[in-house]
Design an enzyme around this catalytic site. Structure first.
Site: not given
Length: 377
Positions: A15, A75, A94, A96, A118, A134, A220, A267, A270, A300
């Site tokens: 990207r 990233k 991003y 994280h 994010e 997402s 849950s 998923v 990250d 990623n």
């Protein structure tokens, strides 16, 4: 403002922070954009395309980092990139940070101002710059999981949707947010048997209505997780607490009790992952085995489809990049609490509470930082 776009260097990350179309918009608004040579290869954008949009082409990332007032990436900066950040420079990408102590330490030491896509919020409570990726990751999770279920990949040898006379795979999606909803859409399209677990009654009602009752929605609890994970052929982990380390909802004991050849797709990796047995993998080596269960934990995922991902991301990020460039980050954040939520590190201070709590830093309220700077200005 002089905006720099380095070529991404994370494993198989193709990207790019800005498309030629985004560059054209910024240049038309009076800004300079420097793009590292070949940065757009992954989206089939040549240096000539960027030149035609008004960008300047730099040979190296070092030139970009040395000249730019704002760095726009996709990233999190890798170690060699973090070493090039300087005091007062703006980084927009991003991050994280909560599960990444090393990166956080380097960003704090750099003195840079670091805004994370994010953790920017919206008036409706969403995460507008995380949502496009997402969506991509949720859809990719089913593609990746379906492939991993093939016998040659270590999986059970199942076709996700089965065939007439043979039962489909059972897909369990943990988390009914953007990732989960997109995973459900793809799994149902493949004719899988789909179960969604979430602690939000509103999320379960929304999914039930969106898919017209075709999905089993389960509140849950530990018992429900144990039951459905043990019976699953494919589990998608799509849990998110914005900015925080993901909770480990599926224990090692649950994994050990799963069917041999079942698949886990995390998923949430990250943010540290939501399976106790998860560890980050790459597109080059995406899977590993624990107790006979295939784990897909690529950190990623959307980087595997860079053309789709980059344009989806730029559709969301360009207005924010433009606002930062036009107003400067101080004014842009001081006047917008949702944008201000993206400020994670500034001038050696950690300004995101989840990151501070996770990594043991003193927390500095970003509102107080922006008010102070606004007053000085």
């Amino acid at each position: 403002m002089l905006i720099g776009v380095p070529k991404e260097i994370k494993n198989r990350e193709n990207r790019v922070g800005l498309t030629p179309e985004s560059v054209e918009e910024l240049v038309a608004a009076g800004h300079q954009v420097w793009v590292q040579t070949n940065a757009g290869q992954g989206i089939n954008a040549s240096d000539d395309d960027y030149l035609a949009a008004g960008a300047s082409i730099a040979d190296t990332a070092a030139e970009i980092f040395a000249a730019a007032e704002m760095i726009v990436k996709v990233k999190e900066p890798q170690a060699v990139e973090r070493a090039m950040l300087r005091e007062g420079q703006l980084l927009f990408t991003y991050l994280h940070l909560a599960p990444d102590a090393e990166q956080t330490t380097d960003l704090v030491r750099s003195g840079a101002t670091c805004i994370a896509y994010e953790t920017i919020t919206s008036e409706r409570g969403g995460l507008p710059l995380l949502a496009p990726m997402s969506e991509v990751a949720g859809r990719m999770s089913i593609q990746a999981g379906s492939h991993a279920l093939e016998n040659m990949q270590g999986g059970r040898g199942m076709l996700l949707g089965g065939v007439p006379g043979v039962a489909p795979a059972k897909v369990v999606v943990i988390g009914g947010g953007v990732v989960g909803s997109n995973a459900v859409q793809m799994a149902l399209g493949a004719r899988a048997d789909v179960v969604v677990l979430d602690r939000s009654k509103d999320a379960l009602v929304r999914i039930d209505q969106e898919f017209n009752g075709a999905v089993k929605t389960i509140y849950s609890t530990k018992a429900a997780l144990q039951q459905h994970v043990s019976d699953a052929d494919l589990v998608i982990g799509s849990v998110l607490i914005p900015g925080a380390t993901a909770p480990k909802l599926v224990t090692a004991e649950m994994v050990a009790g799963m069917k041999k050849g079942a698949v886990l797709v995390d998923v949430a990796i990250d943010q540290g992952g939501c399976f106790a047995t998860s560890r980050a993998t790459t597109h080059e080596q995406p899977t590993y085995d624990v107790d006979g269960v295939v784990h897909y934990c690529v950190a990623n995922m959307p980087g595997g489809v860079p053309l789709t991902s980059t344009y989806a991301l730029n559709n969301a990020t360009l207005p924010y990049v433009m606002k930062l460039a036009n107003m400067g980050w101080r004014a842009a954040l001081a006047g917008d609490r949702h944008f201000r939520a993206g400020l994670n590190v500034h001038s050696g201070m950690v300004t995101n509470k989840h990151v501070a709590d996770a990594l043991g830093y003193d927390y500095v309220d970003p509102a107080s930082v922006c008010v102070e700077l606004e007053a000085v200005a």
